[in-house]
Design an enzyme around this catalytic site. Structure first.
Site, PDB file in Angstrom:
ATOM      1  N   SER A 185     -42.227  13.524  22.352  1.00  0.00           N
ATOM      2  CA  SER A 185     -41.704  12.078  22.099  1.00  0.00           C
ATOM      3  C   SER A 185     -41.957  11.762  20.644  1.00  0.00           C
ATOM      4  O   SER A 185     -43.013  12.407  20.143  1.00  0.00           O
ATOM      5  CB  SER A 185     -42.585  11.183  22.974  1.00  0.00           C
ATOM      6  OG  SER A 185     -42.471   9.958  22.709  1.00  0.00           O
ATOM      7  N   TYR A 198     -50.835   9.025  26.959  1.00  0.00           N
ATOM      8  CA  TYR A 198     -49.541   9.655  27.032  1.00  0.00           C
ATOM      9  C   TYR A 198     -49.244  10.369  25.469  1.00  0.00           C
ATOM     10  O   TYR A 198     -48.772  11.154  25.452  1.00  0.00           O
ATOM     11  CB  TYR A 198     -48.317   8.513  27.187  1.00  0.00           C
ATOM     12  CG  TYR A 198     -47.048   8.865  26.918  1.00  0.00           C
ATOM     13  CD1 TYR A 198     -46.364   9.381  28.263  1.00  0.00           C
ATOM     14  CD2 TYR A 198     -46.191   8.739  26.004  1.00  0.00           C
ATOM     15  CE1 TYR A 198     -45.031   9.931  28.153  1.00  0.00           C
ATOM     16  CE2 TYR A 198     -44.940   8.963  25.838  1.00  0.00           C
ATOM     17  CZ  TYR A 198     -44.266   9.742  26.904  1.00  0.00           C
ATOM     18  OH  TYR A 198     -42.901   9.874  26.706  1.00  0.00           O
TER      19      TYR A 198
END
Ligand SMILES: NC(=O)c1ccc[n+]([C@@H]2O[C@H](COP(=O)([O-])OP(=O)(O)OC[C@H]3O[C@@H](n4cnc5c(N)ncnc54)[C@H](O)[C@@H]3O)[C@@H](O)[C@H]2O)c1
Length: 346
Positions: A185, A198
Site C-alpha cells: 500500500s 497497518y
C-alpha cells in the site's frame, strides 16, 4: 532460503558491471516514458495463479481478470461466501469456472497455510504466480488497538506472506520460473494517523519484497523469478469505509486492478497507483519533520481516518468523489475478521 538451494552469484568484473549499470539506468529512463499498457505482456494461459483474499475487492477482480486470460485461478480466502460470489460472478460472465479453484484458508494459521499449499501442489501442480493480496485493517489510534488486532494485522498482512512464499518458492526455484506479487500500500511508504499497525505491516511487505528480490538476484534468478510490489492509495472496496482521502481522490477498484494486471503481465518490479504518488512518496520522507506535519495537515492527513468504520457501518459519510455506495463491495469480510479478533480475546 533461496541461497540454501542453489549456487550464488559470482562477482563479475568491475568494467562489465559499470557498463551494465549505465545500460539499465538508460533502459529504465526510456521505460519511464512508455506506458505499461503499451509494453509486451506475458501469456498466462493455463498457468497456475494463486490469489489470497480473492473473495472480495481487488483480489476478486484480479481472479476474474486472470480467468478471462485463460489462467487456472486458485483462490484462498477465509470467507467462503465471498469466494462463492467470485465463482458466481465468473459463471455470470460465462468464464470457464473449471479453471477456478476455491480453498478456504485462514491466513492467521501457518499450519493451515502449509497444509493447503501441499494440497494445491498435489491437485494442481506448482504455481506460476503467487499473489499475496489478503489484508485487514484495524483503523484505531495507537493506544486503542487491542493486542489481538495488532497480531491479526501482522499475521494476515505480513507473516502469511512469508509462509506462502516458503511453501511455493522452492518449486519456482527448481523450475527457474515464477512470480511473487505482494499487495502492499501507499501506507507502506508513509505513516498515517490511526493506521500504525497497518502501515507497519505494509512497510514490512516492502522490506520483505526488496530482500527477497536481492536474494533472487544473488542466486542468479532475477529475470527468472520476478517480484512485483503493489502500492495503491485508498480504494473504494469498502475496506476503508468512512475514510476521507483528503485532497486526493478515492481510487476505483477496476482502475487499480488495470494497473496491477499491467504490472504483473509486464513483470514490473513495482506499481504505485496513482503513479505520480511514487514521486510524492520519494520526496515526502526527505522533508524535515516540522515541514512534513504542515504538508500532512494540508493534504488532510491528520483527518484521513477520523470517521473510519470499514465495513461495519453504512458508508453514507464516505467521500467517494462520485462513486456510488452501491459500487462499494460490502461483503462481510471485516466483520469476520472482527469475530476472529473477538474470539482471540475470549
Ligand atoms: N482498499 C484500499 O483502500 C487499499 C489500499 C491500498 C492497499 N490495499 C490492500 O489491497 C489488498 C486487498 O484489499 P481490498 O480493498 O480488496 O480488501 P477486501 O477487504 O475487499 O479484501 C480482502 C480479502 O482478504 C480476505 N482475508 C482477510 N483476512 C483473511 C484471513 N485471515 N485469511 C484469509 N483471507 C483473509 C478477506 O476475506 C477479503 O476477501 C489488501 O492487502 C489491502 O491492504 C487496499
Amino acid at each position: 532460503m533461496v541461497q540454501k538451494q542453489i549456487s550464488t552469484r559470482t562477482t563479475g568484473n568491475r568494467f562489465k558491471n559499470a557498463i551494465l549499470i549505465i545500460y539499465y539506468l538508460l533502459e529504465s529512463f526510456v521505460k519511464m516514458f512508455i506506458p505499461l499498457s503499451m509494453m509486451k505482456k506475458k501469456n498466462v494461459e493455463n498457468q497456475n495463479i494463486l490469489i489470497t483474499g480473492g473473495g472480495s475487492g481487488i483480489g476478486q477482480s484480479m481472479a476474474l481478470r486472470f480467468l478471462r486470460l485463460g489462467a487456472k485461478v486458485i483462490v484462498w480466502d477465509v470467507n467462503q461466501e465471498g469466494m462463492e460470489t467470485t465463482k458466481k460472478m465468473a459463471e455470470e460472465e460465462k468464464l470457464n469456472v473449471k479453471n477456478l479453484h476455491l480453498y478456504k484458508v485462514d491466513l492467521c494459521d501457518s499450519t493451515a497455510i502449509y497444509k493447503v499449499a501441499e494440497l494445491v501442489k498435489q491437485q494442481l501442480g506448482p504455481l506460476d504466480i503467487l499473489i499475496n493480496n489478503a489484508g485487514v485493517v484495524s483503523g484505531q489510534n495507537f493506544l486503542d488497538i487491542p493486542d489481538g488486532k495488532i497480531d491479526l494485522t501482522f499475521k494476515v498482512n505480513c507473516l502469511a506472506h512469508f509462509y506462502t512464499i516458503k511453501a511455493f518458492l522452492p518449486d519456482m526455484i527448481k523450475r527457474r520460473s515464477g512470480h511473487i506479487v505482494t499487495v502492499a500500500s501507499v501506507a507502506g511508504r508513509i505513516g498515517v494517523c490511526g493506521l500504525s499497525d497497518y502501515c507497519a505491516s505494509k512497510f514490512a511487505n516492502i522490506g520483505m519484497d526488496l530482500s527477497l528480490r536481492m536474494e533472487l538476484a544473488k542466486a542468479n534468478l532475477d529475470g527468472h523469478i520476478n517480484t512485483t510490489i503493489v502500492q495503491p492509495y485508498f480504494i473504494t472496496t469498502g475496506m476503508f469505509g468512512g475514510v476521507d482521502p483528503g485532497i486526493f481522490e478515492f481510487l476505483k477498484p477496476e482502475f487499480v486492478v488495470d494497473k496491477i494486471m499491467q504490472a504483473i503481465l509486464t513483470n514490473s518490479v513495482q506499481v504505485v497507483v496513482p503513479n505520480y504518488f511514487d514521486w510524492v512518496l520519494c520526496f515526502v520522507p526527505s522533508l524535515p519533520h516540522n515541514c512534513l506535519s504542515i504538508v500532512y495537515d494540508f493534504i488532510g492527513g491528520f483527518e484521513f481516518m477520523a470517521n473510519f468504520h470499514g465495513r461495519n457501518l453504512p458508508s453514507k459519510t464516505m467521500k467517494t468523489n462520485g462513486v456510488k455506495d452501491e459500487e462499494i463491495n460490502n461483503n462481510m469480510a471485516n466483520m469476520i475478521n472482527q469475530n476472529v479478533v473477538d474470539n482471540n480475546h475470549k
